[in-house]
Design an enzyme around this catalytic site. Structure first.
Site, PDB file in Angstrom:
ATOM      1  N   ARG A  53       0.800  -1.180   0.023  1.00  0.00           N
ATOM      2  CA  ARG A  53      -0.117  -0.079   0.088  1.00  0.00           C
ATOM      3  C   ARG A  53       0.606   1.281  -0.023  1.00  0.00           C
ATOM      4  NH1 ARG A  53      -4.775  -0.181   4.331  1.00  0.00           N
ATOM      5  NH2 ARG A  53      -4.893   2.011   3.738  1.00  0.00           N
ATOM      6  N   HIS A  99      -7.838  -4.660  -8.112  1.00  0.00           N
ATOM      7  CA  HIS A  99      -7.899  -3.777  -6.851  1.00  0.00           C
ATOM      8  C   HIS A  99      -9.217  -3.503  -5.904  1.00  0.00           C
ATOM      9  CE1 HIS A  99      -5.264  -1.353  -4.278  1.00  0.00           C
ATOM     10  NE2 HIS A  99      -6.134  -0.392  -4.395  1.00  0.00           N
ATOM     11  N   TYR A 144     -17.562  12.509 -14.701  1.00  0.00           N
ATOM     12  CA  TYR A 144     -17.581  13.587 -15.536  1.00  0.00           C
ATOM     13  C   TYR A 144     -16.165  13.596 -16.430  1.00  0.00           C
ATOM     14  CZ  TYR A 144     -21.401  15.205 -12.850  1.00  0.00           C
ATOM     15  OH  TYR A 144     -22.684  15.323 -12.251  1.00  0.00           O
TER      16      TYR A 144
END
Length: 767
Positions: A53, A99, A144
């Protein structure tokens, strides 16, 4: 009558329960102490955070989520020449295939790689609102925005399908993903990285591609090169901003040698029509926040030399902050130095080069070790790429050799195929072919039996043979391998390199302007009453006795000075306190009690006030005849409870502080309450910051303890000045010549004043 319960059924249930319990007791259940279980769980979680991570891999400089985003986009065909696709499509693929985490965190990682003000060399080309330097978190939702990979992303992906890296199963085992990307350049240094793991963190600054490439080639050709040698090429970090890096050269080299340190950046500015124009900010600094910080100082009246602030940033000028000085007499260099010291116009960045090594372990790297290990990775990658190509060539040559045998014996081959039920083993035996060669001959189409096809196969065979020989030469020669790696690094540097953006300019530390120097400087008179009420009047010609006081209160002391000077009070316990002179209430009223701003001990009262510059001197003493000279700056205390300065003995009182103009040439006059008068040079007194001091005049301890005698008056004066010795309603004027007969040494008894003047109240300077 109620029905009776069956004893047989109840006993049966009881037996079943006992058997279940016995079965449970015999099961192989692992039992661990809670502490041991918690320790193991925490260590497992720590390693997961570190390896999967927070820390980047040295090989490609990517964290797992970043690597999966880049790979998923390449699988979607979103290369630099493709059309943009909705970011939600990419995020969906990443989450569904590689993921399984939150979409928000995944999209934020994607946004970061698309922001040209966050990444030195962005990996994602975004279309839409991807945030701004002023507010990086202002990006639009993923439904968007649209995105695709940049050309620079080919640095990571170009060799992915050429056997260069290992592949591992995805989270559910249905797909495979690359363990690392076959990076052609050390991306970890180019784009940097930051992350917080468990017990360690990483903060790697970005660097210039051309400089890093040159350092790699230097280390490749001269493996014994030191960090200092590599720093001849890598001058320092190169952030995606034009702000200056002002860290000294030796500190940068030391940072690269140790693998940790700090980098300091400063905004760049220029003068335009008398205004200060800030045109570049340090990395990740918001222009609006800087303006807020400056405006807060203006509101607090800490920047009286600034008249106005404006933000004129636009598309052509992403950073253009305007600071308008109050007049052309303002020292802009001094003003900007103050702003650098007190705002984010100058900022320090921590450097901590932690990464996951090639063996999968986290470690701290210096510059040389980092580049050396990456070159090992690059050599392995190129070797695997060449070997992969060599294997494919040899397989193809093997097939071509079989096809050419078939073309040389085409009639016999056709006859065997036409007459034999199982032609494959016959062909293999007749022409000494392998299974793969025979299969290729049988799959040959009739139209490929033309003469031109044979010529094409021979040409392909010759080309592949030449390529095989070239690959073998490289694989069998370390020098040729190094030359190939060097040429590829130079090729990528020429294609993707650009000039340095962050100039390196060594500059001195910024200095904040003294807050007192920024305050309005005007002459004031500070008036203190016996009950500790204080006020301030403009001007020095104020008669405190004509001011009004609270009932039962009266005037104690008044001092004159400037509103930006140091104001110190002393109480009956010998503690000193500081108050901002410019914040005192006006003398038009009764003022306000000092206890509203300060916190003296219970039962204490204020005995005097001092006003002046930090280097001014005052005599502090008690009625027991002890005291010392102190520097006013040493008496300052920012604590509401003050600080212990003058030690007050039993039965003694603190006397009003006496200003000392010249600690070497002034004289000190002292008078006891019984009329003893003593004059000596003030240079006989020690210069202290705190304590009881020394004996000024000899007052017998027995008389002091009985209340028969104490120090009644003290005053410092210069040569030629006269004193007024007050005794009740009478006073005696004493000129310099007259005081000669009272001359003595410190701690002497002194001589008695004339009769009628021995009940001394106080001593004052005439005029």
């Amino acid at each position: 009558m109620p029905k009776r319960k069956s004893t047989r059924s109840s006993s049966k249930k009881k037996d079943e329960g006992v058997q279940a319990q016995l079965a449970l007791d015999t099961d192989p259940v692992e039992q661990l102490p809670l502490g041991q279980f918690a320790e193991k769980a925490y260590l497992d979680y720590s390693m997961y955070v570190i390896l999967d991570r927070a820390l980047p891999a040295l090989a490609d400089g990517l964290k797992p989520v970043q690597r999966r985003i880049i790979y998923a986009m390449s699988e979607l065909g979103l290369n630099a020449a493709a059309k943009y696709k909705k970011s939600a499509r990419t995020v969906g693929d990443v989450l569904g295939k590689f993921h399984p985490h939150g979409d928000t965190a995944c999209y934020e990682a994607m946004v970061l790689m698309a922001q040209d003000f966050s990444y030195r060399y962005p990996l994602i080309d975004g279309q839409g609102n991807w945030g701004a330097q002023d507010d990086p978190k202002s990006f639009a939702a993923m439904r968007y925005t649209e995105s695709r990979l940049t050309r620079y992303a080919q640095i990571l992906l170009a060799e992915l399908g050429q056997g260069t890296v290992d592949w591992v199963p995805n989270f559910d085992g249905t797909l495979e993903e690359p363990s690392v990307m076959p990076a052609r350049l050390p991306n970890m240094l180019l784009n940097g990285a930051s992350g917080i793991a468990v017990g360690m963190a990483t903060d790697i600054p970005p660097h210039n591609l051309k400089e890093v490439a040159a350092a790699c080639i230097r280390l490749l050709e001269a493996p014994k090169s030191s960090v200092a040698d590599l720093c001849e090429h890598i001058q320092g970090p190169d952030y995606p901003t034009e702000a200056e890096i002002i860290t000294p050269r030796e500190d940068i080299v030391r940072m690269y040698e140790n693998g940790n340190g700090s980098i300091r950046m400063r905004a760049t500015w220029e003068i335009e029509e008398g205004n200060i124009i800030i045109n570049a900010l340090p990395h990740q600094v918001s222009g609006s926040k800087v303006l807020e910080q400056v405006a807060a100082q203006i509101t607090a009246k800490k920047l009286p030399m600034v008249d106005d602030l404006r933000d004129e940033s636009d598309h052509e000028n992403p950073i253009r902050l305007v600071i308008v000085p109050r007049s052309n007499r303002v020292n802009t260099e001094e003003l900007m130095s103050h702003l650098f010291a007190t705002t984010d116009l100058e900022r320090s960045y921590r450097v901590n080069i932690n990464a996951i090594s090639l063996d999968g372990r986290p470690r701290l790297y210096n510059l040389r070790d980092l580049l050396k290990e990456w070159l090992v990775f690059r050599t392995q990658t190129v070797t695997r790429r060449l070997q992969y190509r060599l294997d494919r060539i040899e397989k193809r040559l093997h097939v071509l050799e079989g096809l050419l045998i078939a073309f040389l014996n085409i009639d016999e081959v056709i006859a065997i195929i036409r007459t034999e039920d199982k032609p494959k083993p016959v062909l293999m035996e007749r022409f000494s072919l392998t299974d793969r060669q025979a299969e290729a001959i049988l799959e040959l189409k009739l139209r490929h039996l033309a003469r031109l096809e044979e010529m094409r196969l021979r040409g392909e065979h010759d080309e592949l043979s030449a390529e095989r020989d070239a690959l073998l030469k490289i694989l069998n020669s370390k020098a040729r391998m190094k030359r190939l790696i060097r040429d590829e690094i130079n090729e990528d540097a020429a294609e993707f390199g650009d000039p340095r953006r962050s100039p390196l300019v060594e500059r001195g530390a910024a200095q904040a302007i003294d807050p007192n120097a920024l305050l309005p400087s005007e002459v004031i008179t500070v008036v203190l009453s016996e009950r500790g009420w204080v006020r301030s009047a403009k001007g020095a010609d104020i008669d405190p006795n004509k001011l009004g006081y609270k009932p039962g209160d009266q005037f104690l002391q008044a001092v004159s000075g400037r509103s930006n000077e140091l104001l110190v009070f002393i109480d009956s316990t010998g503690r000193t306190y500081s108050v901002a002179a410019h914040k005192l209430p006006s003398a038009r009223g009764h003022g306000e009690p000092l206890s509203s701003q300060l916190a003296p001990p219970d039962g204490a009262h204020f005995c005097g006030v001092m006003l002046g510059k930090p280097d001014d001197h005052y005599l502090l003493c008690t009625t027991s005849g002890y005291g010392f000279v102190a520097r006013l700056g040493d008496l300052e205390s920012k604590n509401r409870k003050g600080k212990a300065t003058l030690k007050v003995g039993k039965g003694a009182d603190v006397m009003m502080p006496v200003p000392v103009k010249d600690t070497q040439n002034d004289w000190l006059a002292l008078a006891g309450s019984n009329g003893n008068f003593l004059v000596f040079g003030i240079n006989e007194l020690p210069m202290l910051g705190r304590g009881k001091g020394v004996k000024l005049i000899n007052i017998p301890a027995k008389k002091f303890d009985n209340g028969e005698e104490q120090l009644a008056g003290v005053m410092a004066f210069a040569e030629g000045q006269s004193l007024l010795v007050h005794a009740g309603k009478r006073y005696r004027r004493m000129k310099s010549a007259e005081m000669d007969e009272y001359w003595g040494a410190r701690a002497q008894r002194g001589k008695l004043l004339p009769k009628g003047y021995r009940q001394v109240d106080r001593i004052e300077l005439e005029g």
